[in-house]
Design a protein around this motif. Structure first.
Motif, short mmCIF file in Angstrom:
data_model
loop_
_atom_site.label_atom_id
_atom_site.label_comp_id
_atom_site.label_asym_id
_atom_site.label_seq_id
_atom_site.Cartn_x
_atom_site.Cartn_y
_atom_site.Cartn_z
N PRO A 59 0.90 -0.95 0.17
CA PRO A 59 -0.16 -0.19 0.06
C PRO A 59 0.98 1.59 -0.27
O PRO A 59 0.01 1.78 -0.17
CB PRO A 59 -1.02 -0.27 0.90
CG PRO A 59 -0.05 -0.86 1.87
CD PRO A 59 0.68 -2.24 1.32
N LEU A 60 2.71 1.16 -0.06
CA LEU A 60 3.15 2.88 0.16
C LEU A 60 3.02 2.81 -0.90
O LEU A 60 3.52 4.23 -1.07
CB LEU A 60 4.31 2.07 1.26
CG LEU A 60 4.51 1.66 2.30
CD1 LEU A 60 5.89 1.33 2.88
CD2 LEU A 60 4.40 2.57 3.01
N ARG A 61 2.76 2.55 -1.84
CA ARG A 61 3.21 2.80 -3.45
C ARG A 61 2.10 4.09 -3.36
O ARG A 61 2.67 4.87 -3.97
CB ARG A 61 3.18 1.76 -4.38
CG ARG A 61 2.85 2.60 -6.01
CD ARG A 61 2.83 1.19 -6.76
NE ARG A 61 3.00 1.85 -8.30
CZ ARG A 61 2.75 0.91 -9.29
NH1 ARG A 61 2.47 -0.49 -9.40
NH2 ARG A 61 2.54 1.40 -10.23
N ALA A 62 0.76 3.80 -3.20
CA ALA A 62 -0.33 4.35 -3.52
C ALA A 62 0.13 5.71 -2.56
O ALA A 62 -0.34 7.13 -2.40
CB ALA A 62 -1.32 4.02 -3.52
N GLU A 63 0.46 5.74 -1.16
CA GLU A 63 0.51 6.58 0.00
C GLU A 63 1.25 7.34 0.33
O GLU A 63 1.44 8.45 0.30
CB GLU A 63 0.70 5.38 1.45
CG GLU A 63 -0.94 4.73 2.00
CD GLU A 63 -0.11 3.65 2.46
OE1 GLU A 63 1.06 3.80 3.38
OE2 GLU A 63 -1.06 2.70 2.89
#
Length: 94
Positions: free
Chosen positions: A14-18
């Motif tokens: 989820p870090l990619r979007a965050e």
């Protein structure tokens, strides 16, 4: 100045979007400084490519290491290589 191409994949995190805004801010800063030629994901969004301008590979690697995506482990299979353009707008003869 030499050109370097960074290719990479993405981890499923989820870090990619965050952290996308931080990643893009970093790339925009490099562009404004003249160190970034172009950057973006492939159309299937599974991998990306960045073209950097730097004195040498060590300097190009330092730019890569400053990227939030690199620091957070969002990208994987990173490959940085010097690129010698022989024809086109980026070639030394242009």
């Amino acid at each position: 100045m030499a050109l370097f191409v960074l290719t990479y994949g993405y981890h499923d995190t989820p870090l990619r979007a965050e952290r996308r805004d931080d990643h893009l801010a970093h790339l925009n800063k490099l562009y404004e400084q003249g160190s970034l030629v172009a950057a973006g994901p492939y159309t299937d969004l599974t991998e990306g490519m960045i073209v950097l301008r730097a004195e040498d590979e060590k300097a190009a690697q330092a730019l890569v290491e400053q990227d939030p995506y690199t620091q957070l482990g969002v990208t994987k299979d990173r490959r940085l290589r010097e690129w010698r353009v022989t024809v086109g707008a980026l070639s030394a003869g242009s």
